[in-house]
Scaffold this active site. Structure first.
Site, PDB file in Angstrom:
ATOM      1  N   LYS A  45      18.407  -1.587   1.610  1.00  0.00           N
ATOM      2  CA  LYS A  45      17.725  -1.265   0.355  1.00  0.00           C
ATOM      3  C   LYS A  45      17.528   0.250   0.224  1.00  0.00           C
ATOM      4  CE  LYS A  45      12.753  -1.114   1.029  1.00  0.00           C
ATOM      5  NZ  LYS A  45      12.454   0.039   0.154  1.00  0.00           N
ATOM      6  N   LYS A 104      11.213  -1.504  10.435  1.00  0.00           N
ATOM      7  CA  LYS A 104      10.632  -0.164  10.554  1.00  0.00           C
ATOM      8  C   LYS A 104      10.345   0.218  11.998  1.00  0.00           C
ATOM      9  CE  LYS A 104       9.006   0.768   5.962  1.00  0.00           C
ATOM     10  NZ  LYS A 104       7.976   1.281   5.086  1.00  0.00           N
ATOM     11  N   LYS A 138      12.491   5.373   0.408  1.00  0.00           N
ATOM     12  CA  LYS A 138      12.006   6.747   0.531  1.00  0.00           C
ATOM     13  C   LYS A 138      12.255   7.270   1.927  1.00  0.00           C
ATOM     14  CE  LYS A 138       7.914   5.711  -1.938  1.00  0.00           C
ATOM     15  NZ  LYS A 138       7.161   4.903  -0.986  1.00  0.00           N
TER      16      LYS A 138
HETATM   17  P1  ATP Z   1       9.177   3.276   2.458  1.00  0.00           P
HETATM   18  O1  ATP Z   1      10.607   3.488   2.870  1.00  0.00           O
HETATM   19  O2  ATP Z   1       8.247   4.380   2.904  1.00  0.00           O
HETATM   20  O3  ATP Z   1       8.643   1.899   2.768  1.00  0.00           O
HETATM   21  P2  ATP Z   1       9.829   2.419  -0.182  1.00  0.00           P
HETATM   22  O4  ATP Z   1      10.930   3.100  -0.857  1.00  0.00           O
HETATM   23  O5  ATP Z   1      10.087   1.068   0.425  1.00  0.00           O
HETATM   24  O6  ATP Z   1       9.201   3.419   0.875  1.00  0.00           O
HETATM   25  P3  ATP Z   1       7.212   1.548  -1.059  1.00  0.00           P
HETATM   26  O7  ATP Z   1       6.140   2.530  -1.392  1.00  0.00           O
HETATM   27  O8  ATP Z   1       7.158   0.848   0.259  1.00  0.00           O
HETATM   28  O9  ATP Z   1       8.626   2.284  -1.233  1.00  0.00           O
HETATM   29  O10 ATP Z   1       7.249   0.462  -2.208  1.00  0.00           O
HETATM   30  C1  ATP Z   1       6.710   0.673  -3.520  1.00  0.00           C
HETATM   31  C2  ATP Z   1       7.217  -0.398  -4.462  1.00  0.00           C
HETATM   32  O11 ATP Z   1       8.621  -0.186  -4.694  1.00  0.00           O
HETATM   33  C3  ATP Z   1       7.098  -1.806  -3.891  1.00  0.00           C
HETATM   34  O12 ATP Z   1       6.734  -2.677  -4.963  1.00  0.00           O
HETATM   35  C4  ATP Z   1       8.476  -2.129  -3.424  1.00  0.00           C
HETATM   36  O13 ATP Z   1       8.740  -3.516  -3.443  1.00  0.00           O
HETATM   37  C5  ATP Z   1       9.321  -1.386  -4.440  1.00  0.00           C
HETATM   38  N1  ATP Z   1      10.628  -1.032  -3.877  1.00  0.00           N
HETATM   39  C6  ATP Z   1      10.846  -0.237  -2.802  1.00  0.00           C
HETATM   40  N2  ATP Z   1      12.152  -0.102  -2.585  1.00  0.00           N
HETATM   41  C7  ATP Z   1      12.775  -0.839  -3.545  1.00  0.00           C
HETATM   42  C8  ATP Z   1      14.142  -1.096  -3.842  1.00  0.00           C
HETATM   43  N3  ATP Z   1      15.111  -0.569  -3.116  1.00  0.00           N
HETATM   44  N4  ATP Z   1      14.442  -1.880  -4.904  1.00  0.00           N
HETATM   45  C9  ATP Z   1      13.433  -2.414  -5.657  1.00  0.00           C
HETATM   46  N5  ATP Z   1      12.137  -2.223  -5.423  1.00  0.00           N
HETATM   47  C10 ATP Z   1      11.801  -1.444  -4.385  1.00  0.00           C
HETATM   48 MG    MG Z   2       8.603   0.086   1.579  1.00  0.00          MG
END
Ligand code: ATP
Ligand code: MG
Length: 344
Positions: free
Chosen positions: A206, A114, A209
């Site tokens: 991965k 990040k 968001k």
């Molecule tokens: P950001 O990019 O802002 O970090 P994010 O998509 O990673 O957002 P988070 O809010 O950080 O989402 O994570 C929320 C939950 O979703 C966590 O339990 C994380 O492990 C899960 N998660 C996030 N991305 C994935 C993914 N690509 N596949 C499976 N689980 C995910």
């Molecule tokens: Mg995340």
């Protein structure tokens, strides 16, 4: 010592919730309600470790709350709230900043990803993010934490922090009548075929968001046309689908789509390949579109309905925050005694 079993997990209000959040986390949140007392948190304090527009942050906080409700989390039997309403998270995080070691945080891959190349310009909060995450979990002395694969390293750090706190303060813990250990070592709950859903544009990244490309992810609020377009355009390779799971090795994009299908349908990847193996991608993609629309459509519609009632959403959060705080405040009183802080 035996700890009361309790589930804690959080989702950041950083943007559109996507299929990775759903399959990697929220589906599990829903299932765990049957067996445990659960606390599900919209972690707005984590979100501001990278810049968030204030008006957008409030909106997204309510949207994530709506997603929890739309997916079937019961806010009466369990607890839904946003992190910043319970100040004990920040309070315990400070203590943990003084327990965790720099060397531990230097190994965290999420910070490296990040922060990117311009590390000097990353916020201090982004660096100590895992300490706040440990506080989120341990302020409730939670024992089980459902998360996606990407959070495994942070959860291991939470265990290390709990263990070091228990060791460093063992005499004081004992003297205050808490036995040998004050914090449980929280266990990760990471299982199933889609614990790491990958970007639709790049099978090595991965789904996130915060990815700049909306084409990289399927959002819970995407309509049927958007879902169809994104899946049809998803990167693949020129080969037909294999008939066995072994054939997915070295084919990250194919593996990802098969994993998504398996998770949405609640079957194994092997079973998906038993049905679609040997066939062309286009036919499989059409079936995946139908399945994704059938599963996500009703959730997106319910989210839209709920976000039109922010008063209700805010009530859910306020009520949850009050109940969460009652637990967190007890933990903090004990922590203060254990650490040697004089308190009222
Ligand atoms: P950001 O990019 O802002 O970090 P994010 O998509 O990673 O957002 P988070 O809010 O950080 O989402 O994570 C929320 C939950 O979703 C966590 O339990 C994380 O492990 C899960 N998660 C996030 N991305 C994935 C993914 N690509 N596949 C499976 N689980 C995910
Ligand atoms: Mg995340």
């Amino acid at each position: 010592m035996a700890f009361k079993e309790r589930v804690f997990s959080g989702v950041q209000p950083t943007g559109n919730l996507h299929l990775g959040n759903y399959l990697g986390a929220i589906v599990k949140f829903v299932a765990l309600q049957e067996r445990y007392d659960c606390i599900y948190c919209v972690v707005d304090m984590h979100a501001i470790t990278v810049w968030q527009e204030p008006a957008e942050l409030a909106k997204t906080t309510r949207e994530v709350t709506a997603a929890f409700l739309a997916c079937g989390i019961d806010p009466k039997k369990h607890i839904i709230f946003n992190q910043s309403q319970v100040a004990e998270h920040a309070e315990l995080a400070w203590v943990f900043n003084c327990v965790a070691r720099l060397g531990w945080l230097n190994r965290m891959t999420q910070f490296k990803e990040k922060a990117g190349k311009d590390r000097e310009n990353a916020s201090v909060g982004l660096y100590v993010y895992p300490n706040l995450m440990a506080a989120d979990i341990l302020v409730y002395r939670a024992t089980h934490v459902p998360v996606g694969e990407d959070q495994k390293q942070h959860l291991e750090l939470s265990r290390d922090i709990a263990q070091k706190f228990n060791n460093d303060f063992s005499a004081s813990i004992n003297a205050h009548g808490y036995g040998d250990t004050f914090f449980p070592l929280p266990e990760p709950l990471i299982q199933g075929p889609a614990t790491r859903v990958m970007s639709l544009r790049d099978g090595s990244k991965k789904m996130s968001k915060s990815d700049a490309s909306d084409q990289s992810r399927i959002n819970l609020t995407d309509d049927a046309d958007a879902v169809a377009l994104k899946i049809r355009r998803a990167k693949t390779d020129p080969h037909p689908l294999p008939s066995e799971e072994k054939g997915l090795e070295q084919r990250p994009e194919a593996d990802n789509l098969v994993g998504i299908y398996a998770a949405l349908q609640g079957v194994s990847k092997g079973q998906v390949l038993g049905q679609f193996g040997g066939g062309q991608f286009s036919a499989f993609k059409s079936a995946l579109v139908d399945l994704a629309v059938a599963k996500l459509g009703p959730i997106g519609a319910e989210m839209k309905r709920l976000t039109q009632d922010p008063v209700y959403i805010d009530e859910v959060l306020a009520n949850g925050a009050g109940r969460a705080q009652a637990i967190a405040a007890d933990t903090m009183k004990a922590v203060k005694d254990i650490v040697g802080f004089v308190r009222r």
